[in-house]
Write a protein that holds these residues in place. Structure first.
Motif, PDB file in Angstrom:
ATOM      1  N   ARG A 117       0.822  -1.220   0.000  1.00  0.00           N
ATOM      2  CA  ARG A 117       0.000   0.000   0.000  1.00  0.00           C
ATOM      3  C   ARG A 117       0.853   1.265   0.000  1.00  0.00           C
ATOM      4  N   ARG A 118       1.481   1.506  -1.128  1.00  0.00           N
ATOM      5  CA  ARG A 118       2.304   2.709  -1.297  1.00  0.00           C
ATOM      6  C   ARG A 118       1.453   3.788  -1.965  1.00  0.00           C
ATOM      7  N   ILE A 119       1.310   4.905  -1.301  1.00  0.00           N
ATOM      8  CA  ILE A 119       0.396   5.966  -1.733  1.00  0.00           C
ATOM      9  C   ILE A 119       1.188   7.246  -1.979  1.00  0.00           C
ATOM     10  N   ALA A 120       1.216   7.700  -3.221  1.00  0.00           N
ATOM     11  CA  ALA A 120       1.865   8.974  -3.541  1.00  0.00           C
ATOM     12  C   ALA A 120       0.836  10.089  -3.417  1.00  0.00           C
ATOM     13  N   ILE A 121       1.187  11.124  -2.669  1.00  0.00           N
ATOM     14  CA  ILE A 121       0.309  12.284  -2.508  1.00  0.00           C
ATOM     15  C   ILE A 121       1.093  13.520  -2.922  1.00  0.00           C
ATOM     16  N   VAL A 122       0.605  14.208  -3.948  1.00  0.00           N
ATOM     17  CA  VAL A 122       1.322  15.357  -4.505  1.00  0.00           C
ATOM     18  C   VAL A 122       0.342  16.498  -4.742  1.00  0.00           C
ATOM     19  N   GLY A 123       0.906  17.653  -5.024  1.00  0.00           N
ATOM     20  CA  GLY A 123       0.061  18.816  -5.279  1.00  0.00           C
ATOM     21  C   GLY A 123       0.905  20.066  -5.429  1.00  0.00           C
ATOM     22  N   THR A 124       0.248  21.184  -5.533  1.00  0.00           N
ATOM     23  CA  THR A 124       0.932  22.440  -5.759  1.00  0.00           C
ATOM     24  C   THR A 124       1.760  22.859  -4.548  1.00  0.00           C
ATOM     25  N   ARG A 125       2.833  23.597  -4.831  1.00  0.00           N
ATOM     26  CA  ARG A 125       3.639  24.166  -3.752  1.00  0.00           C
ATOM     27  C   ARG A 125       2.902  25.332  -3.096  1.00  0.00           C
ATOM     28  N   ARG A 126       1.935  25.907  -3.804  1.00  0.00           N
ATOM     29  CA  ARG A 126       1.162  27.030  -3.270  1.00  0.00           C
ATOM     30  C   ARG A 126      -0.218  26.544  -2.835  1.00  0.00           C
ATOM     31  N   CYS A 127      -0.224  25.503  -2.031  1.00  0.00           N
ATOM     32  CA  CYS A 127      -1.501  24.932  -1.613  1.00  0.00           C
ATOM     33  C   CYS A 127      -2.257  25.911  -0.709  1.00  0.00           C
ATOM     34  N   THR A 128      -3.559  25.821  -0.749  1.00  0.00           N
ATOM     35  CA  THR A 128      -4.404  26.656   0.105  1.00  0.00           C
ATOM     36  C   THR A 128      -4.464  26.035   1.499  1.00  0.00           C
ATOM     37  N   PRO A 129      -4.885  26.813   2.494  1.00  0.00           N
ATOM     38  CA  PRO A 129      -5.096  26.212   3.833  1.00  0.00           C
ATOM     39  C   PRO A 129      -6.070  25.038   3.776  1.00  0.00           C
ATOM     40  N   TRP A 130      -7.100  25.151   2.918  1.00  0.00           N
ATOM     41  CA  TRP A 130      -8.039  24.036   2.775  1.00  0.00           C
ATOM     42  C   TRP A 130      -7.315  22.805   2.245  1.00  0.00           C
ATOM     43  N   GLY A 131      -6.462  22.992   1.233  1.00  0.00           N
ATOM     44  CA  GLY A 131      -5.737  21.861   0.652  1.00  0.00           C
ATOM     45  C   GLY A 131      -4.790  21.224   1.639  1.00  0.00           C
ATOM     46  N   ALA A 132      -4.109  22.052   2.439  1.00  0.00           N
ATOM     47  CA  ALA A 132      -3.200  21.520   3.458  1.00  0.00           C
ATOM     48  C   ALA A 132      -3.965  20.712   4.493  1.00  0.00           C
ATOM     49  N   ASN A 133      -5.117  21.220   4.912  1.00  0.00           N
ATOM     50  CA  ASN A 133      -5.922  20.506   5.911  1.00  0.00           C
ATOM     51  C   ASN A 133      -6.474  19.202   5.332  1.00  0.00           C
ATOM     52  N   PHE A 134      -6.903  19.242   4.040  1.00  0.00           N
ATOM     53  CA  PHE A 134      -7.403  18.022   3.402  1.00  0.00           C
ATOM     54  C   PHE A 134      -6.306  16.970   3.333  1.00  0.00           C
ATOM     55  N   THR A 135      -5.103  17.382   2.946  1.00  0.00           N
ATOM     56  CA  THR A 135      -3.987  16.445   2.842  1.00  0.00           C
ATOM     57  C   THR A 135      -3.694  15.788   4.178  1.00  0.00           C
ATOM     58  N   ALA A 136      -3.617  16.597   5.236  1.00  0.00           N
ATOM     59  CA  ALA A 136      -3.321  16.059   6.559  1.00  0.00           C
ATOM     60  C   ALA A 136      -4.409  15.101   7.021  1.00  0.00           C
ATOM     61  N   THR A 137      -5.664  15.460   6.766  1.00  0.00           N
ATOM     62  CA  THR A 137      -6.786  14.607   7.165  1.00  0.00           C
ATOM     63  C   THR A 137      -6.794  13.305   6.374  1.00  0.00           C
ATOM     64  N   LEU A 138      -6.525  13.390   5.064  1.00  0.00           N
ATOM     65  CA  LEU A 138      -6.517  12.187   4.231  1.00  0.00           C
ATOM     66  C   LEU A 138      -5.456  11.207   4.698  1.00  0.00           C
ATOM     67  N   VAL A 139      -4.254  11.692   4.960  1.00  0.00           N
ATOM     68  CA  VAL A 139      -3.183  10.806   5.429  1.00  0.00           C
ATOM     69  C   VAL A 139      -3.544  10.188   6.761  1.00  0.00           C
ATOM     70  N   ARG A 140      -4.062  10.989   7.666  1.00  0.00           N
ATOM     71  CA  ARG A 140      -4.424  10.491   8.988  1.00  0.00           C
ATOM     72  C   ARG A 140      -5.515   9.422   8.884  1.00  0.00           C
ATOM     73  N   ASP A 141      -6.514   9.674   8.044  1.00  0.00           N
ATOM     74  CA  ASP A 141      -7.607   8.716   7.891  1.00  0.00           C
ATOM     75  C   ASP A 141      -7.145   7.418   7.230  1.00  0.00           C
ATOM     76  N   LEU A 142      -6.278   7.537   6.225  1.00  0.00           N
ATOM     77  CA  LEU A 142      -5.770   6.335   5.564  1.00  0.00           C
ATOM     78  C   LEU A 142      -4.919   5.508   6.533  1.00  0.00           C
ATOM     79  N   ALA A 143      -4.092   6.182   7.309  1.00  0.00           N
ATOM     80  CA  ALA A 143      -3.243   5.473   8.268  1.00  0.00           C
ATOM     81  C   ALA A 143      -4.090   4.711   9.271  1.00  0.00           C
ATOM     82  N   ALA A 144      -5.157   5.350   9.725  1.00  0.00           N
ATOM     83  CA  ALA A 144      -6.033   4.697  10.698  1.00  0.00           C
ATOM     84  C   ALA A 144      -6.811   3.549  10.054  1.00  0.00           C
TER      85      ALA A 144
END
Length: 375
Positions: A117-144
């Motif tokens: 289960r290798r998951i690549a997560i990528v995106g813009t260097r100029r991510c919005t606060p919403w995008g940063a929060n979504f990324t953190a939540t997605l990783v946390r949820d997948l890990a759990a």
């Protein structure tokens, strides 16, 4: 006497010095010559018969490549850098299936590059606060949901990349950062602390470039194929129509790997690329971890376990230093780490370490420009 395993690595390093030689072309070459040992030991005349017009048929040229490779291998050993040959079982099997994969990887860290289960997560260097929060939540949820049995792969860049790495560290799952330079340095320099944590907590920093290789724009594009090639799925969180994340998604699609994209408002520049990937059926819609699990046919642990692991902390307890930073950010949300250093009279190294810890404890979200948002 050099152990056989080390000799194999040295031959692989020498082969990698042959310009234009990748896994696909190397496989064809080895079908003709037998092994790398045979290739480097073979007389010029015999190699001319097997490979007419070959760039590296001259025996002395090949011996020089081998001597350079021995010195390079000794240097890697001295600096605790692992060399992973494309013929080694440690080489990522998914990447080895890509014709343009490098013949060797350099790695710092103990991460199993073939863990499930290798998951690549990528995106813009100029991510919005919403995008940063979504990324953190997605990783946390997948890990759990996967009970920690997954690996997050990204490129250690600003924005989405570093958010994904830090979220993986916070969730206790290994993360692999693929960089576009030699492992004697870390770019950007602001991410050195995170890179150190990645290695210390079971992840790895990986590169196809030898020690002391300086950055070049083309290397960042080349790096994207490794991120895509190593992963079972590549997820793009935010991106405009052009950028490294879109390049990574296209590589993943070309390799017949799954691609996911997070939909956004059509008026948001950072969502134009992800919406386009979805519209052209290159990527599946990813709204949350459940979408990823369904797309990959991965079974989650029971919902009660997931909920328990993700239950938010209602009343966060801050240390005096953390409380000072929180109070300051509430009054000055636009302040960067540099302006905070001056305003709070805290040395940069000290403040950087505190902010890193607060990000890992889900107190703050780092956003481009050296700013932080209170969670």
């Amino acid at each position: 006497m050099t152990p056989d395993a080390d000799i194999d690595i040295i031959y692989s390093l020498a082969a990698a010095r042959c310009k234009g030689l990748y896994v696909g072309s190397a496989t064809l070459l080895l079908e003709k010559v037998g092994s790398w040992h045979d290739f480097f030991a073979m007389p010029t005349q015999r190699l001319n018969e097997l490979l007419p017009g070959g760039k590296y048929n001259d025996y002395d040229t090949r011996r020089q490549l081998l001597d350079d490779a021995r010195r390079e291998y000794d240097h890697c050993c001295d600096h605790h850098v692992s060399v992973v040959s494309h013929l080694s079982e440690a080489y990522p099997t998914l990447l080895a299936a890509c014709d343009d994969a490098p013949l060797r990887l350099y790695a710092c860290g103990s991460c199993d590059l073939n863990a499930p289960r290798r998951i690549a997560i990528v995106g813009t260097r100029r991510c919005t606060p919403w995008g940063a929060n979504f990324t953190a939540t997605l990783v946390r949820d997948l890990a759990a949901a996967l009970d920690g049995k997954c690996t997050i792969i990204s490129g250690l860049a600003y924005g989405t990349d570093i958010t994904a790495h830090k979220a993986a560290l916070d969730a206790g799952v290994p993360t692999v950062a693929v960089v576009a330079h030699g492992l004697d340095t870390i770019y950007p320099a602001e991410h050195r602390t995170a890179a150190r944590a990645i290695v210390e907590y079971g992840g790895a920093i990986v590169s196809e470039y030898p020690w002391a290789t300086r950055m070049h724009r083309s290397y960042f594009l080349a790096r994207n194929r490794i991120i895509a090639g190593m992963a079972d799925i590549t997820i793009v969180v935010e991106s405009d129509m052009r950028g490294g994340a879109m390049s990574t998604a296209r590589c993943a699609s070309a390799y017949s790997r799954e691609v996911g994209a997070v939909p956004g408002r059509v008026s948001d520049p950072q969502s134009r690329g992800t919406n386009d990937l979805i519209a052209r059926n290159i990527a599946a819609v990813v709204r949350d971890a459940d979408d990823v699990l369904k797309l990959m046919n991965w079974r989650a642990v029971n919902a009660a376990t997931t909920t328990a692991r993700l239950q938010p902390q209602l009343f966060k307890i801050y240390t005096p230093e953390q409380q000072t930073i929180i109070d300051h950010l509430r009054q000055h949300p636009d302040h960067t780490i540099n302006t905070m250093c001056a305003a709070l009279d805290i040395p940069y190294a000290t403040l950087s370490a505190i902010l890193m810890e607060m990000e890992m404890d889900n107190m703050l979200i780092g956003v481009p420009g050296g700013r932080f948002i209170i969670k």
